[in-house]
Design an enzyme around this catalytic site. Structure first.
Site, PDB file in Angstrom:
ATOM      1  N   GLY A 180      -8.874 -36.533 -35.718  1.00 36.03           N
ATOM      2  CA  GLY A 180      -9.573 -35.798 -36.759  1.00 36.03           C
ATOM      3  C   GLY A 180      -9.299 -34.308 -36.670  1.00 36.03           C
ATOM      4  O   GLY A 180      -8.997 -33.771 -35.603  1.00 36.03           O
ATOM      5  N   HIS A 234     -17.127 -33.727 -31.017  1.00 32.25           N
ATOM      6  CA  HIS A 234     -17.595 -33.868 -32.402  1.00 32.25           C
ATOM      7  C   HIS A 234     -19.089 -33.569 -32.483  1.00 32.25           C
ATOM      8  O   HIS A 234     -19.722 -33.810 -33.511  1.00 32.25           O
ATOM      9  CB  HIS A 234     -17.337 -35.280 -32.932  1.00 32.25           C
ATOM     10  CG  HIS A 234     -15.934 -35.755 -32.709  1.00 32.25           C
ATOM     11  ND1 HIS A 234     -15.581 -36.538 -31.629  1.00 32.25           N
ATOM     12  CD2 HIS A 234     -14.807 -35.544 -33.427  1.00 32.25           C
ATOM     13  CE1 HIS A 234     -14.281 -36.787 -31.692  1.00 32.25           C
ATOM     14  NE2 HIS A 234     -13.787 -36.200 -32.772  1.00 32.25           N
ATOM     15  N   ASP A 262     -29.305  11.608 -37.461  1.00 31.69           N
ATOM     16  CA  ASP A 262     -28.267  11.067 -36.603  1.00 31.69           C
ATOM     17  C   ASP A 262     -28.750  11.062 -35.153  1.00 31.69           C
ATOM     18  O   ASP A 262     -29.246  12.075 -34.647  1.00 31.69           O
ATOM     19  CB  ASP A 262     -26.998  11.918 -36.706  1.00 31.69           C
ATOM     20  CG  ASP A 262     -25.921  11.440 -35.762  1.00 31.69           C
ATOM     21  OD1 ASP A 262     -25.351  10.361 -36.023  1.00 31.69           O
ATOM     22  OD2 ASP A 262     -25.682  12.112 -34.749  1.00 31.69           O
TER      23      ASP A 262
END
Length: 569
Positions: free
Chosen positions: A55, A220, A555
């Site tokens: 697969g 899987h 900042d």
């Protein structure tokens, strides 16, 4: 349903195979089938052909191992689905017609693969072709595997390599079958996952809690043998190797001290390369502690499970002949260019170069004494540690959220340094020492920028003790930062605070100026400049990649600079 970068769910396998062939001139697609073949099939005449497959979703397996010295062809099914009998048979016919002297099918031990490859084998034999099949079952997960037997996982790739080297050397079908069967019995693998995977268009096949990992799962997403709390990498690797070699486990791999192995550390798809390297190092150390010699180590993505964040370990016990077959050349694009040498955690380090002695500064104590310096530096350190969370929060708006951590590292390093040795009295020596310290300990761009600033500033202070020297030092430091960092005032960086303070410090060049008042003005200017960055559009630094509409806070670098200057007062 998890996001996938595909053109279509139904066409994802065909698109992936087409992409592989497009980028590899040595590969060809078999028309009408999901079959990848070597482009030099005429060179196959008189040699054994090797076919594998299964697969899709395990890339680079198996098509990535098609090439001279490995597979002749690979047959792909849909994602996590065995390939059809028709495609397997078409691949067999293609290599048989090219003149193959026997065909070996290398199949992972899954029911669908055994059935489909087995049916194709029977059909091919009925047509007069010499076809054999080897089923690989290397999974060490289950103590009692049952009737289905051990699953075939990443060790199958090593069987591809051994068989491919034998075929390339001209070995016959019987010899190849005998030797790869023996190699399969001397091999074991085990997987460990931190996350599930999901077939395109579908939900994840299972769920793991945030603090869980699963041992022994299949490629899987099939269930493993045990779920457990997430362990540190070294403990996880120890757990895996213990399970793989436990004699009470019917699927175990027998390892005795003095054995030589090939170690394969396989990324199951979604693990970062950083984590993979950590796991690899832990595996080497753990095996060495058991008296095992790691003749070769392969680290990378060899047989994946889509995006699963996990790793598998494969061990193949080798002798000199097997090792030569592993080392044999191949053109398969997914086989790594591994060094022909053992893996070990005991490599001798390259000695660090000696520090190049600088020119003697020949300075007397022209600057403030250590008694004055220590409380100033302590205030700076305390201030940075106090605002760590604030800086991190500001940085999350425009960066990676570590500005506070970076400055905290600097503060801790300065504290340790102060307590470990007398402080340099001369200003230039002090700034140079701080530059070296921050370059080594602070990290990130900030560490380099502060290092540049302090190194250049120190040069301006050599042999000087007048107030104007500090204004010159500030200008020199800013110049170095601009030269290498590329930012300028107004770009929404720490330079905005520094440049505002530097402008105020220029008053130190005026005869009779009060240094304390000038410094107070500099701090006020820096604080105002830091606040003003709230309304600026970032033009430099990481924040420049963020849309300005999202930058609603000052900042963090500018805030940190203003805080440091304020702590000096």
């Amino acid at each position: 349903i998890p996001k996938k970068l595909v053109t279509s769910v139904s066409g994802c396998v065909d698109d992936a195979l087409a992409g592989l062939v497009s980028c590899n001139p040595g590969l060809r697609l078999l028309r009408g089938h999901r079959v990848i073949l070597r482009d030099d099939l005429p060179a196959l005449r008189g040699r054994v052909a090797l076919l594998s497959g299964g697969g899709s979703g395990h890339e680079p397996a198996h098509a990535g191992y098609v090439g001279k010295g490995m597979l002749t062809g690979a047959v792909a099914g849909a994602v996590f689905t065995s390939p059809s009998v028709g495609s397997v048979l078409a691949a067999i016919r293609a290599v048989a017609q090219a003149g193959a002297a026997g065909i070996l099918l290398i199949v992972k031990n899954y029911t669908g693969d055994r059935l489909n490859f087995g049916m194709a084998l029977e059909r091919a034999r009925s047509e007069g072709m010499d076809v054999r099949m080897v089923v690989v079952g290397d999974d060490c997960a289950f103590a009692a595997p049952g009737k289905a037997g051990r699953r075939g996982i990443c060790g199958t790739v090593l069987i591809h390599k051994v068989a491919g080297a034998l075929a390339e050397a001209g070995a016959g079908l019987d010899e190849i079958v005998e030797k790869v069967t023996a190699a399969s019995k001397a091999m074991g693998s085990l997987g460990l996952s931190l996350s599930p995977c999901s077939i395109p268009g579908s939900k994840p096949s299972f769920r793991l809690a945030e603090d869980e990992m699963e041992l022994g799962l299949g490629i899987h997403g099939e269930a493993g043998v045990r779920r457990m709390k997430v362990l540190p990498a070294d403990e996880a690797v120890e757990t895996m190797l213990e399970h793989m070699t436990d004699p009470s486990n019917a699927s175990h791999l027998s390892l005795t001290p003095g054995s030589s192995v090939v170690l394969m550390v396989n990324n199951l798809g979604g693990l970062s390369c950083l984590e993979l390297g950590i796991v690899a190092g832990a595996a080497v150390r753990c095996l060495e502690s058991r008296g095992i010699r790691i003749a070769r180590a392969l680290v990378g993505s060899f047989m994946t499970a889509l995006e699963m964040a996990g790793v598998s370990l494969t061990l193949l016990v080798v002798d000199e002949e097997l090792l030569r077959l592993i080392d044999a050349k191949t053109t398969a694009m997914a086989w790594p260019n591994i060094p022909m040498g053992p893996a070990t955690s005991r490599r001798e380090e390259v000695p660090a170069p000696m520090d190049v002695p600088g020119n003697p500064l020949d300075e007397v104590d022209t600057g403030p004494g250590a008694a004055w310096l220590e409380p100033v530096l302590e205030r700076v350190c305390s201030t940075l540690l106090d605002i760590q969370d604030q800086l991190n929060q500001l940085d999350r708006e425009a960066g990676d959220g570590d500005c506070g951590h970076t400055h905290a590292r600097a503060a801790q390093a300065i504290r340790e340094w102060m307590h470990s040795r007398p402080l340099p009295a001369a200003p230039s020596q002090l700034l140079s020492s701080l530059a070296d310290l921050l370059l080594e300990k602070m990290g990130g761009s900030s560490g380099v920028l502060y290092g540049l600033f302090l190194t250049a500033a120190a040069q301006s202070l050599r042999g000087r003790s007048d107030a104007a020297a500090w204004a010159d030092a500030m200008d020199s430091g800013i110049g170095a930062m601009q030269r290498y960092g590329g930012a300028a005032p107004g770009d929404r960086t720490m330079l905005d605070s520094l440049c505002a303070a530097a402008q105020a410090l220029h008053s130190l060049r005026v005869p009779g100026a009060d240094p304390l008042r000038v410094l107070e003005a500099a701090v006020q200017s820096a604080e105002a400049a830091a606040e003003s960055t709230r309304h600026m559009e970032a033009a430099a630094g990481r924040a420049s990649y963020i849309r300005s509409s999202r930058l609603e806070h000052p900042d963090p670098g500018a805030v940190a600079v203003a805080a440091v200057l304020g702590a000096v007062l």
